[in-house]
Every structure is written in C-alpha cells, then in structure tokens.
Design an enzyme around this catalytic site. Sequence first.
Site: not given
Ligand code: GLC
Length: 432
Positions: A165, A394
């Site tokens: 992101d 995460e």
């Molecule tokens: C965030 C991450 C993305 C992922 C999402 C859900 O937005 O950057 O890559 O898919 O979270 O985990």
Amino acid sequence: MLSTTPPSDRDEAARAVLRRNDRGGFTVPNGRVYPFQWNWDSAFVALGFATFDLDRAWRELETLFEGQWDDGMVPHIVFRAPADGYYPGPEAWGIQRQPLTSGISQPPVAATAARVLHGLSGGDSSRIRALVPKLFASHRWWHETRDPDGTGLVTIVHPWESGRDNSPDWDEPLANVIPQVDVAHLRKDLGHVDAAHRPTHDFYNRVMTLVEEAKALDWEGGAVARKLSFRVCDLGIQSILLRADRDLLTLAEELGFTEEAGALRGWIARGERAMPRLKGPDGLYRSLDLRSGRLSEAVTCAAYLPLYARTALQEDALALKHHLEATRAAAGFSVASSDPRDRRFDATRYWRGPVWLMMNRMIADGLAAYGLTDEANLLRRDSGDLVRQNGFWEYFDPSDGTGCGGPDFSWTAAMWLSWAGSEGNGQALTTL
Ligand code: GLC
C-alpha cells in the site's frame, strides 16, 4: 527472547488462527483490522489450509471468485458480510453488485495457488476445471483492460492494487495526485493499530481521491485504466502476473484448454519482452510511473520478484544476491520491504521497512529457482524465527523482529504452515 512453545503446538496455533479467522468459506486477514475477504490474502491462506484441509483450501479460492466482475476483474476486497471497524467500506466504493466489492484488484496469486492445490488433489480435476475459465478471465483483464496499448506492461491505478500500500514506490506517482477529499476523520485503522505502523492521513486523502475519480467514471474498466491520475506498472504485479500466467498455462495445457493456452503464451512472451524497461542503471528492477515515464528511485522488496516470475537473467540473480547481502547487513531480518539504507526506510511503517512473510515466500521461491539455495533457506529461517520469537503478526520490524500491525494474521499463519515452520509439519508445501 525465544518463545518456549513446543513445535507441534505452534503448528496447532497456526491452524487455530486460520480456523478462528474462517467466516464460513472465506477467511478474514484479521478479525479486527480487516473484517472482509481480501484477494491475495485468500490465495496465500489457501496454501495454509491445504496443509490440513484441502476441501477448505479450494473453497477459499472459490469464494474469492464469487466476487469476480463481468469484465474479469477479481476485486481486492469482497465485502461478504457487514462489519464495523473498516474504512473504506462498501459505501465508500459505491459499487452496486452482489456480493459487494471494492473497485480495484490485487496481485494475482490465485492461479499459482490453484496449481498447488491441483497438485495435491490426486486425480480429481472437477474443481480446477471450474476455476480455470475464471482465472483465465482475470488474467485477460490484466493483459487487455490494464494494458490497453498492448505494451506488455500492466497498469495499476491505485497503490492498494499492488498490495504494498504505502511503499516508497508510490511516493512520486502519488505526489501527482492532487487530494480532493479529507478522510482523516473516517479512518478506523488507527483505533486498532499504532499510528506509527500505519500510512499517514495525507496518503489516505490521495488514495481516496483516486476512488472518487473512478466513481466519476462509473468504474468502467477501460476508462479507469486510461484516465486515473495514478497509472503505474508495479514491478510486483507485473512479476506475480507473469508467474501466474505460467502456472495457468501449465493447467490449461494439462486440462485441454487449448485456446486459453495459446493466449497465455502470447501474453507471457509480450510481458517478458517488456521486462527490460523496468531495469534501472544499477541492474536492479523497479516500478515504472506510466504517466511520467520515470522508474521508481526506490529499490523495494519487489525487486526480487522477477526471479519468482522466472523472467530475470542469471546476471540479475547475482545483482540481487549482492543486494540481499547488503540490505541484510543493514537490517537484521530479511527481506525488509524497502532498503534500510534509503532515507525513505521506516522500520515499523507497513510497506516502508517491515518484513512480510508471504513476500519472503515468493522471493525465496525465486532465489531457489536461480540456484541461490543458501539465500532461499536463509529467508525461510528468518521467517520461521520471526514467528517463533513473536507469533503470527501481520508484519515485523526487520531490526529486531518485533511484531507489528495486527496479531493472529491469517497469511502469516498460512506461511508458517505451508513453508516457514519446518518443524513437525510433514505437509509443508515448500515449493510453489
Ligand atoms: C493491507 C496490505 C495488503 C493486504 C491487506 C489485508 O492493506 O497492504 O497487502 O492484502 O492489508 O491483509
């Protein structure tokens, strides 16, 4: 400090994370921060389920494709059931279809995951046969709708499509997006996660401006690809797509999808021919701003993905080996999502520094394919140590391994089960 959890308990804990985040056929990345179904998360999660429940693994991909649009796009979020605690929810995207979805996509890992599941399914090809046409439609959408001039380079129109992101790769292209909205007060992520681990308000204002631009075009795929004020060839998606094309081609050939196989061969050849345009003067690959024609200044974790795509040259592999050594010496745990020696590096802020296990998995696969097995094993060991020391976070601070973002994260648990947790897990799927 090393955790004292016995190995088998850690495997069981990983399975428990997946079961807890299972909402009945689809898995949320994390119940609090991300309460819906995410595209590439589901593909990685399927690999985790495949180590103990193959039927459930298939189901994860099948439910993801229930959100597929008529033009072939697989959305980045499928809003399967109402849930509080996430912004931007369905109302912010303004898309009228069922199930409700977002309007942008994410890295197409699904065909690669499907090929792995198919390999585990013995002689039963009913589920893969039903999935191949849907996978093919999604690849066609990338290669045609998102490459309207047939250049071999596919376009992303929003940083979230990359799945990375707030990567420094988007700093320059986003600087050209003039914020038209102020959404700071709508954000919900800061209620769950330390603000130092998350993107800034300015970032959110710019990316939600892109959503408004697409809404004004009624989300028409061709117009979105040509007109949004963020148009970038993401090295990550470009590589992941070319790899997934190869996996889908293998499936199409095996299952007799002849026409599809022909189209895939053409897309692969075109994509491969375009890859040199993404190479910087130092021999390392980067993302390309299609508006300005400029390569990203940053060298991020995506730099390794041409190895995963099998489009890199042997000399590229050598350059990446040296880059890995240098960044590892500076950072500790690998692979930092951006270069620790770069002024834009931020050890805890999401895609500007932290280590992500599913990236490591793809990078290790690529390194091994080019004969860099020591380096591939190193990434597997680092990834395992991060989980052993801290749990299924995460993402992780590369300097000391501290867990960041949300705990009990589905894809981290899935990467443990299918790859990083070498202990006691007879069914680890070490190759992709
Ligand atoms: C965030 C991450 C993305 C992922 C999402 C859900 O937005 O950057 O890559 O898919 O979270 O985990």
